[in-house]
Motif scaffolding. Sequence first.
Motif, short mmCIF file in Angstrom:
data_model
loop_
_atom_site.label_atom_id
_atom_site.label_comp_id
_atom_site.label_asym_id
_atom_site.label_seq_id
_atom_site.Cartn_x
_atom_site.Cartn_y
_atom_site.Cartn_z
N SER A 1 23.84 44.65 30.52
CA SER A 1 24.78 45.43 29.99
C SER A 1 24.25 46.91 29.81
O SER A 1 25.01 47.83 30.28
CB SER A 1 25.09 44.92 28.40
OG SER A 1 23.69 44.69 27.87
N ALA A 25 28.46 42.11 32.35
CA ALA A 25 28.65 42.64 31.10
C ALA A 25 28.59 44.04 30.72
O ALA A 25 27.48 44.25 30.12
CB ALA A 25 27.96 41.59 30.24
N PHE A 27 28.21 47.59 29.25
CA PHE A 27 28.41 48.17 27.88
C PHE A 27 28.74 49.74 28.26
O PHE A 27 28.26 50.25 28.92
CB PHE A 27 26.92 48.11 27.33
CG PHE A 27 26.90 48.82 26.05
CD1 PHE A 27 27.47 48.49 24.97
CD2 PHE A 27 25.92 50.01 25.96
CE1 PHE A 27 27.36 49.09 23.75
CE2 PHE A 27 25.84 50.50 24.65
CZ PHE A 27 26.43 50.21 23.67
N HIS A 125 31.69 38.86 33.86
CA HIS A 125 31.56 38.92 32.55
C HIS A 125 31.92 37.72 31.91
O HIS A 125 32.91 36.99 32.46
CB HIS A 125 32.58 40.18 32.11
CG HIS A 125 32.29 40.57 30.84
ND1 HIS A 125 32.34 42.11 30.50
CD2 HIS A 125 32.00 40.06 29.58
CE1 HIS A 125 32.19 42.37 29.21
NE2 HIS A 125 31.87 41.20 28.77
N ASP A 129 31.69 36.90 25.39
CA ASP A 129 30.87 37.71 25.07
C ASP A 129 30.96 38.44 23.92
O ASP A 129 31.93 39.08 23.85
CB ASP A 129 30.54 38.68 26.40
CG ASP A 129 29.40 39.46 26.18
OD1 ASP A 129 28.88 39.75 24.97
OD2 ASP A 129 28.92 39.95 27.39
N CYS A 132 28.94 42.58 24.25
CA CYS A 132 29.90 43.45 24.90
C CYS A 132 31.20 42.89 25.51
O CYS A 132 31.27 42.07 26.36
CB CYS A 132 29.19 43.65 26.32
SG CYS A 132 27.51 44.52 26.16
N THR A 137 35.34 45.72 29.94
CA THR A 137 35.63 45.22 31.39
C THR A 137 37.10 45.59 31.46
O THR A 137 37.35 46.11 32.50
CB THR A 137 35.11 43.78 31.69
OG1 THR A 137 33.83 43.73 31.70
CG2 THR A 137 35.86 43.35 33.02
N HIS A 157 27.01 36.61 26.22
CA HIS A 157 26.05 37.58 26.68
C HIS A 157 25.02 37.08 27.15
O HIS A 157 24.16 37.60 27.74
CB HIS A 157 26.04 38.48 25.66
CG HIS A 157 25.50 39.81 26.13
ND1 HIS A 157 26.37 40.77 26.96
CD2 HIS A 157 24.20 40.40 26.23
CE1 HIS A 157 25.72 41.73 27.18
NE2 HIS A 157 24.32 41.50 26.61
#
Length: 180
Positions: A1, A25, A27, A125, A129, A132, A137, A157
């Motif tokens: 992330s 994932a 961030f 992803h 999650d 994040c 996304t 995550h």
Amino acid sequence: SWGATLAMLAAAREPERVAALCLRAPFLARREDIDAFFAGCPQSLAALHADLHGGASHAAVQAALQWWRWERQQAGMTASAEADTAALVQRYRVQSHYLVNDCFLTAPLLSHLAALRNTPITIVHGDHDRVCPPAGTQALQRIWPHAHVQWVAGAGHDAAHLALVAAWMRALDACWQSAA
């Protein structure tokens, strides 16, 4: 992330040097992402930050353990019985310093990414999650409609989640093939 954040910033800075991006994932370092992560945490980020930077005190250790447990819970992981508290204090001191300062971004990350509109991009992803959230996304998909997004059903995550690992390996192989 965080690695995805750094990869996106570096790629946007020098897009001519990037053959493809493969992100897990991502961030986005938006205030809303940071606030959402700490929304149900027993302590706020500001309180944890204050405790962590108070020295190697009992409060710093307790703040680090609380953050570690919260992060593992949000990631869908169980807290193990052992944790290196000194390492956790140092980790979360650095992390809190970045987060209370909006990751030192001078402009929102999304505003930097238009330069990558022609770059092959794959994003993996987990659809559950909570570290994040998938909304990040989805925001990237609006900027990069050409990006291939692979949602991993039931994954959070946790980078060790078996379905996430398998999807990540497939994505890395595909990115490697497209960049070659």
